[in-house]
Design an enzyme around this catalytic site. Structure first.
Site, PDB file in Angstrom:
ATOM      1  N   HIS A  91       0.832  -1.212   0.000  1.00  0.00           N
ATOM      2  CA  HIS A  91       0.000   0.000   0.000  1.00  0.00           C
ATOM      3  C   HIS A  91       0.873   1.271   0.000  1.00  0.00           C
ATOM      4  CE1 HIS A  91      -3.673   2.303   1.287  1.00  0.00           C
ATOM      5  NE2 HIS A  91      -2.758   3.082   1.851  1.00  0.00           N
ATOM      6  N   GLU A  92       1.794   1.327   0.955  1.00  0.00           N
ATOM      7  CA  GLU A  92       2.621   2.546   1.072  1.00  0.00           C
ATOM      8  C   GLU A  92       3.541   2.704  -0.137  1.00  0.00           C
ATOM      9  OE1 GLU A  92       1.812   4.724   3.115  1.00  0.00           O
ATOM     10  OE2 GLU A  92       0.719   3.601   4.636  1.00  0.00           O
TER      11      GLU A  92
ATOM     12  N   HIS B 148       1.714   4.278  -2.883  1.00  0.00           N
ATOM     13  CA  HIS B 148       1.647   5.749  -2.772  1.00  0.00           C
ATOM     14  C   HIS B 148       2.890   6.404  -3.372  1.00  0.00           C
ATOM     15  CE1 HIS B 148      -2.062   6.102  -0.690  1.00  0.00           C
ATOM     16  NE2 HIS B 148      -1.665   5.653   0.499  1.00  0.00           N
TER      17      HIS B 148
ATOM     18  N   HIS C 217      -5.804   6.465  -2.708  1.00  0.00           N
ATOM     19  CA  HIS C 217      -6.652   5.420  -2.138  1.00  0.00           C
ATOM     20  C   HIS C 217      -7.727   4.965  -3.118  1.00  0.00           C
ATOM     21  CE1 HIS C 217      -5.306   6.829   2.038  1.00  0.00           C
ATOM     22  NE2 HIS C 217      -4.644   5.739   1.682  1.00  0.00           N
ATOM     23  N   CYS C 218      -7.983   3.678  -3.075  1.00  0.00           N
ATOM     24  CA  CYS C 218      -8.950   3.066  -3.994  1.00  0.00           C
ATOM     25  C   CYS C 218     -10.271   2.861  -3.247  1.00  0.00           C
ATOM     26  CB  CYS C 218      -8.397   1.725  -4.476  1.00  0.00           C
ATOM     27  SG  CYS C 218      -9.536   0.833  -5.529  1.00  0.00           S
TER      28      CYS C 218
ATOM     29  N   CYS D  86      -9.110  -3.887  -2.571  1.00  0.00           N
ATOM     30  CA  CYS D  86      -7.874  -3.485  -3.250  1.00  0.00           C
ATOM     31  C   CYS D  86      -6.821  -3.117  -2.199  1.00  0.00           C
ATOM     32  CB  CYS D  86      -8.142  -2.290  -4.171  1.00  0.00           C
ATOM     33  SG  CYS D  86      -6.638  -1.632  -4.930  1.00  0.00           S
TER      34      CYS D  86
ATOM     35  N   CYS E 128      -5.963  -3.747  -7.524  1.00  0.00           N
ATOM     36  CA  CYS E 128      -7.143  -4.128  -8.302  1.00  0.00           C
ATOM     37  C   CYS E 128      -6.886  -3.771  -9.769  1.00  0.00           C
ATOM     38  CB  CYS E 128      -8.395  -3.416  -7.775  1.00  0.00           C
ATOM     39  SG  CYS E 128      -8.422  -1.658  -8.129  1.00  0.00           S
TER      40      CYS E 128
ATOM     41  N   CYS F 151      -6.439   0.024 -10.384  1.00  0.00           N
ATOM     42  CA  CYS F 151      -5.193   0.562  -9.810  1.00  0.00           C
ATOM     43  C   CYS F 151      -3.991   0.047 -10.604  1.00  0.00           C
ATOM     44  CB  CYS F 151      -5.063   0.192  -8.337  1.00  0.00           C
ATOM     45  SG  CYS F 151      -6.193   1.152  -7.301  1.00  0.00           S
TER      46      CYS F 151
END
Lengths: 461, 184
Positions: free
Chosen positions: B130-131, B134, B140-141, B146, B165, B168
């Site tokens: 996740h990070e 970024h 953010h999704c 996701c 996802c 993304c």
């Protein structure tokens, strides 16, 4: 609403707070900006539109509450959230009183912040959707500038739309103030002639000679004062629509002249010998009963049939009271904008009086009543006292020692139910458990309706 | 594009966990990821008043101390992280930048019992992906499954899959392309 369209202004005197909050929220895709003090914040609020304001409570100079108070005046739709590291019940109450959406104590739980922002965004999307739906709904009830959701008027709109596509003459019948000219304009605007002119003449406003000259024009020297040739309304309307209002009031000579034009599409200017040919669609209107006028000989039968190709009856306002809230909302919005006054609506009691009024002047009278009400209303809601209309009284019964008759009791009860229903006959009939026709008969019997008020239509079975 | 994972926790490095994070981030982004082992640790990130470490200061430190060839660096730590306005964060990253940090401190079970190692690893994997996402510029999704969905509690973390996802993934491709064009 897309996240990019959610614009958040962060107002805090601490740079680290502004930076970290921006960094945290920008990952959600919102459009962000920051202000380091109240003054800068207000400047930005005056210049740009914001969805959410995250405002620190304690700041040097203009504090958060002052920012909030001012922001409410400039952008009442922006949702404001107060942030503070010094939470007290007093400051929380003060913030809420001014209209803050919520109150966050620094540092906040990420879940708390996330949920709050999501909730605001969802609510704003719902409000936006509501506004959009209302607009769509309004459009559905619109035929150009005419507004109605009553089935009778919807049928009028349908007929007018169909008639607009043809070139046939239309005769609009209806009481004063029902919107005959608006309907004529709407038909013109929806017709293939919409690029041509729309010319309106009020046949009752002029003497026979003047009206003749007004309609057909005149040649130079045709009469004293005719210094030059002048085009009449028929010529001016060439390629478009000529609206002859109050056609029932024209003299028999003019009736004959009009008949000739309608038959030949040709006419002579006053004092002229050369026939002028025009391509004009005629829409006539009257508040008179033309059939009755034909019967008593005051209106030419042949002209009546020439005009009555597509008759359209506009119902009086009292027969479409279901339109009252829609019309009231429309006029408050329109007049409020014209008069630069923000009016949110009318009180329930005031709406009751509007519904109970018989509206002899129809929609025009309603507009005038509301215009006056907007002028005199001290607040943002129209109250009964602002309307200048009286509630129809229900006579008291019984309390003089003698027993009331069954008829008196029935009359009093019907009167009260009618008042409670705001004059809505269908609603009152439902409350009383009788059909509309029976209620009308009882209203007639007890003189609870005015003379000339029409018979009810048959209830659909 | 060199992506580095760096254990900067107070306790000894959990190599099993690091290995899993490395493999899953490689799978998620289709890029080679290296583990960086060094004894250096951020010195001034601890805030005595909050008894937590400032994630922003750690990001600054990572930027200064990263290997020169690291285009992206993800610091993994076991200390509790905060940003000034929030009580805690699982991690922080520079949006469209270079550095990211993820903490295992609050990803362990919140029941008070000893954390399940597999569960903790799964969570650290997700937050690392996740990070890192970024740092590539992904925001953010809205899809809760996701890996780029915002997660502010463990239920939300557990609801995510450790992969991008479809949308993304496409966005990631576009951002990479834009980045490469920018470099050229």
């Amino acid at each position: 609403m897309s996240r990019e369209r959610t614009r958040i202004l962060i107002v805090d005197d601490e740079e680290i707070v502004r930076e970290s909050l921006s960094a945290w929220l920008e990952k959600d895709g919102y459009t962000l900006a920051t202000a380091q003090d109240g003054e800068t914040a207000l400047e930005r609020i005056r210049k740009e539109r914001w969805s959410i304001l995250l405002v620190d409570l304690k700041m040097p100079g203009i504090d958060g509450l002052q920012v909030l108070e001012e922001a409410r005046k400039i952008q009442p739709e922006a949702v404001a959230v107060i942030m503070t590291a010094y939470a007290t019940v007093d400051s929380a109450v003060a913030a809420m009183k001014i209209g803050a959406y919520d109150y966050l104590v620094k540092p906040f739980d990420p879940e708390e912040l996330s949920l709050m922002i999501q909730k605001i965004v969802t609510q704003q999307a719902l409000v936006r959707e509501n506004v959009l739906l209302r607009k769509v709904l309004k459009r559905e009830y619109h035929f150009r500038d005419l507004i109605s959701k009553s089935p009778t008027m919807q049928a009028v709109f349908d007929l007018a739309r169909t008639a607009a596509r043809s070139h046939s003459t239309i005769l609009i019948l209806g009481e004063s103030g029902t919107g005959k000219e608006l309907l004529a304009r709407a038909v013109h605007a929806e017709s293939p002639r919409s690029q041509g002119p729309f010319v309106a003449v009020s046949c009752a406003a002029l003497t026979e000679t003047l009206l003749e000259s007004e309609l057909f024009g005149h040649e130079k020297g045709a009469f004293t004062g005719a210094a030059a040739r002048r085009k009449g309304k028929f010529e001016m309307a060439h390629g478009g629509t000529l609206f002859l209002d109050e056609i029932g009031d024209v003299t028999s000579k003019l009736q004959l002249d009009l008949l000739r034009v309608l038959e030949d599409r040709k006419f002579f200017r006053v004092g002229g010998s050369e026939a002028v040919t025009v391509d004009v669609r005629i829409i006539a209107a009257t508040n008179r009963d033309l059939q009755k006028a034909v019967a008593d000989g005051s209106f030419r039968e042949d002209l009546f049939y020439r005009l009555n190709v597509i008759p359209i009856h506009l119902p009086p306002l009292r027969d479409r009271l279901e339109d009252m809230p829609l019309l009231v909302e429309h006029f408050l919005e329109q007049l409020g904008a014209e008069m630069n006054r923000q009016i949110d609506g009318v009180s329930t009691d005031a709406m009751g009086i509007l519904m109970a009024h018989t509206w002899p002047g129809n929609v025009r009278e309603l507009r005038n009543v509301l215009e006056r009400a907007i002028v005199v209303a001290p607040g943002r809601v129209i109250e009964t006292s602002d309307l200048g209309l009286r509630r129809p009284p229900c006579a008291d019964i019984g309390d003089n020692g003698s027993l009331a008759s069954l008829d008196d009791v029935e009359k009093h009860h019907i009167c009260r139910v009618l008042q409670d229903a705001g004059g809505n006959i269908s609603q009152a009939a439902r409350t009383l458990g009788i059909d509309r026709a029976t209620l009308y008969n009882k209203m007639k019997k007890y003189q609870l309706r005015k003379d000339g008020e029409p018979e009810p239509e048959q209830e659909p079975s | 594009m060199d992506v580095y994972l760096w254990w900067i926790g107070a306790a000894a490095a959990d190599h099993e966990l690091l290995g899993m994070v490395r493999r899953r981030t490689e799978q998620a982004f289709g890029l080679p990821v290296r583990a960086w082992l060094s004894h250096e640790r951020p010195a001034d990130s601890y805030d005595a008043r909050r008894q937590q470490h400032s994630s922003t200061r750690i990001l600054k430190w990572l930027l200064d101390a990263r290997p020169k060839e690291a285009a992206k660096i993800v610091g993994l730590t076991d200390v509790d992280l905060f940003i000034p306005i929030l009580t805690f964060v699982y991690g922080e990253a520079q949006l469209g930048g270079t550095a990211a940090v993820v903490s295992t401190a609050r990803l362990a079970s919140d029941t008070g019992f000893r954390p399940d190692h597999a569960l903790l690893t799964a969570r650290v994997v997700k937050e690392s992906v996740h990070e890192l996402g970024h740092t590539f510029g992904l925001i953010h999704c809205p899809r809760p499954t996701c890996v780029m969905a915002r997660s502010v509690n463990l239920v939300q973390v557990d609801a995510k899959e450790p992969v991008l996802c479809h949308d993304c993934h496409i966005r990631f491709g576009e951002l990479r392309k834009q980045g490469q064009e920018h470099h050229e």
